[in-house]
Structures are given as C-alpha cells and as structure tokens.
Design a protein around this motif. Structure first.
Motif, PDB file in Angstrom:
ATOM      1  N   PHE A  95       0.837  -1.206   0.000  1.00  0.00           N
ATOM      2  CA  PHE A  95       0.000   0.000   0.000  1.00  0.00           C
ATOM      3  C   PHE A  95       0.868   1.251   0.000  1.00  0.00           C
ATOM      4  CE2 PHE A  95      -3.746  -2.315   2.101  1.00  0.00           C
ATOM      5  CZ  PHE A  95      -4.436  -2.402   0.916  1.00  0.00           C
ATOM      6  N   GLY A  96       1.898   1.235   0.806  1.00  0.00           N
ATOM      7  CA  GLY A  96       2.802   2.375   0.863  1.00  0.00           C
ATOM      8  C   GLY A  96       3.493   2.643  -0.455  1.00  0.00           C
ATOM      9  N   GLU A  97       3.735   1.601  -1.212  1.00  0.00           N
ATOM     10  CA  GLU A  97       4.395   1.765  -2.511  1.00  0.00           C
ATOM     11  C   GLU A  97       3.457   2.315  -3.575  1.00  0.00           C
ATOM     12  OE1 GLU A  97       6.224  -1.923  -3.670  1.00  0.00           O
ATOM     13  OE2 GLU A  97       7.239  -2.123  -1.745  1.00  0.00           O
TER      14      GLU A  97
ATOM     15  N   PRO B 117      -0.941   6.985  -3.934  1.00  0.00           N
ATOM     16  CA  PRO B 117      -0.416   8.335  -4.167  1.00  0.00           C
ATOM     17  C   PRO B 117      -0.311   9.113  -2.849  1.00  0.00           C
ATOM     18  CG  PRO B 117      -2.524   8.016  -5.314  1.00  0.00           C
ATOM     19  CD  PRO B 117      -2.230   6.768  -4.553  1.00  0.00           C
ATOM     20  N   LEU B 118       0.537  10.105  -2.850  1.00  0.00           N
ATOM     21  CA  LEU B 118       0.774  10.903  -1.643  1.00  0.00           C
ATOM     22  C   LEU B 118      -0.506  11.552  -1.125  1.00  0.00           C
ATOM     23  CD1 LEU B 118       3.113  11.528   0.204  1.00  0.00           C
ATOM     24  CD2 LEU B 118       3.604  13.549  -1.162  1.00  0.00           C
ATOM     25  N   LEU B 119      -1.391  11.961  -2.025  1.00  0.00           N
ATOM     26  CA  LEU B 119      -2.662  12.545  -1.599  1.00  0.00           C
ATOM     27  C   LEU B 119      -3.452  11.552  -0.744  1.00  0.00           C
ATOM     28  CD1 LEU B 119      -4.807  14.780  -1.639  1.00  0.00           C
ATOM     29  CD2 LEU B 119      -5.680  13.759  -3.757  1.00  0.00           C
ATOM     30  N   ASN B 120      -3.513  10.305  -1.173  1.00  0.00           N
ATOM     31  CA  ASN B 120      -4.219   9.282  -0.404  1.00  0.00           C
ATOM     32  C   ASN B 120      -3.564   9.065   0.961  1.00  0.00           C
ATOM     33  OD1 ASN B 120      -5.122   9.057  -3.094  1.00  0.00           O
ATOM     34  ND2 ASN B 120      -5.821   6.985  -2.707  1.00  0.00           N
TER      35      ASN B 120
ATOM     36  N   LEU C   6       8.974   6.763   0.732  1.00  0.00           N
ATOM     37  CA  LEU C   6       8.359   5.443   0.818  1.00  0.00           C
ATOM     38  C   LEU C   6       8.225   5.005   2.277  1.00  0.00           C
ATOM     39  CD1 LEU C   6       7.233   2.886  -0.484  1.00  0.00           C
ATOM     40  CD2 LEU C   6       9.600   2.078  -0.723  1.00  0.00           C
ATOM     41  N   SER C   7       9.230   5.271   3.076  1.00  0.00           N
ATOM     42  CA  SER C   7       9.185   4.932   4.500  1.00  0.00           C
ATOM     43  C   SER C   7       8.061   5.683   5.196  1.00  0.00           C
ATOM     44  CB  SER C   7      10.525   5.249   5.165  1.00  0.00           C
ATOM     45  OG  SER C   7      11.543   4.464   4.613  1.00  0.00           O
TER      46      SER C   7
END
Length: 148
Positions: A48-50, A53-56, A125-126
């Motif tokens: 999921f982290g990969e 999108p950053l907005l999510n 990503l972290s």
C-alpha cells in the motif's frame, strides 16, 4: 459546608479526569505496539505504501487524526467541555497529537527494525508505509489509553 460540597463536585467532574500523564503515554505506546506488530509484518501494508499516491496517504493521515479526535472527544471531553472550553480543547488537542505522534514513532521504529523502512535512502516510501500502518495502530493506542 458549601466549600466542602463545591470541592467534592470539582473532584467529581473536574479537569483531572482528562489530563494526559506518563501513565497515559505508556498506555498509548503499548496500544500502538500491540496493533502495529501484526500489521507491520504483512507485505500487503508495505505494498500500500508503494502504490498509494501521496494525496491518499495524507487523507489516511487526516482520517486517523479525525477518528482519534472523535473517540477522544466522546470518551474524555464531551461532558466537561462546557465547564472550561479553553482548557479542554487544549487537552483534547494534546491527547490526540501525542497519540498520533507516538503511534507513528512506534510504527516507524518497528518498520525500521524489520528493515522494511530505510529512512536514509527511501524517506518518502518509509513515510508512506508508516502512515498506512499507523492508521490501525493509532486506533489501538487511543483505545488502550481508555483502560484505567
């Protein structure tokens, strides 16, 4: 006699009920860890982290803070807010912030120890992975904070 009755009423409904102390912090850390451990070990949460999108990720972060706020408000502050709004809003914000921040720290530490997160080379990503796992972890932290 009136002074004694007033003191008893203040003790019964006073702000000491909502204060956040070291005991509460320990409960938050333990609650966050209990939920983070099984979730942090699943590859689905790493994925999921990969892919999100950053907005999510920021929406998940906002939802987490919103849910902690609602739970904390109804558990600690709803009945007392009218007596001293400034104090109780400050305590609410403090409790929510500490719950989220320490949950995030515990998740980040766990994911780093598992070598899933590499903050030096893959900070974004972290961060995204930590936010995803912090969602349920912070909920566990907020709930464990209510245990007396």
């Amino acid at each position: 006699m009136k002074r004694g009755l007033k003191k008893k009423l203040e003790d019964l409904i006073g702000p000491t009920v909502v204060e956040f102390d070291i005991h509460d912090l320990i409960q938050v850390i333990i609650g966050a860890s209990i939920i983070a451990v099984p979730i942090a070990f699943t590859q689905e949460t790493w994925a999921f982290g990969e892919v999100l999108p950053l907005l999510n990720i920021f929406i998940i972060m906002g939802l987490t803070i919103f849910f902690i706020s609602i739970f904390t408000y109804f558990h600690y502050h709803k009945e007392h807010l009218h007596s001293n709004p400034k104090y109780h809003i400050f305590e609410l914000v403090k409790r929510v912030a500490v719950t989220y921040v320490f949950s995030f720290i515990m998740v980040s530490l766990l994911l780093s120890l598992l070598q899933i997160n590499s903050w030096g080379t893959e900070a974004l990503l972290s961060f995204k992975r930590a936010v995803v796992v912090t969602f349920p972890s912070a909920m566990g932290a907020a709930i464990s904070d209510t245990i007396k």
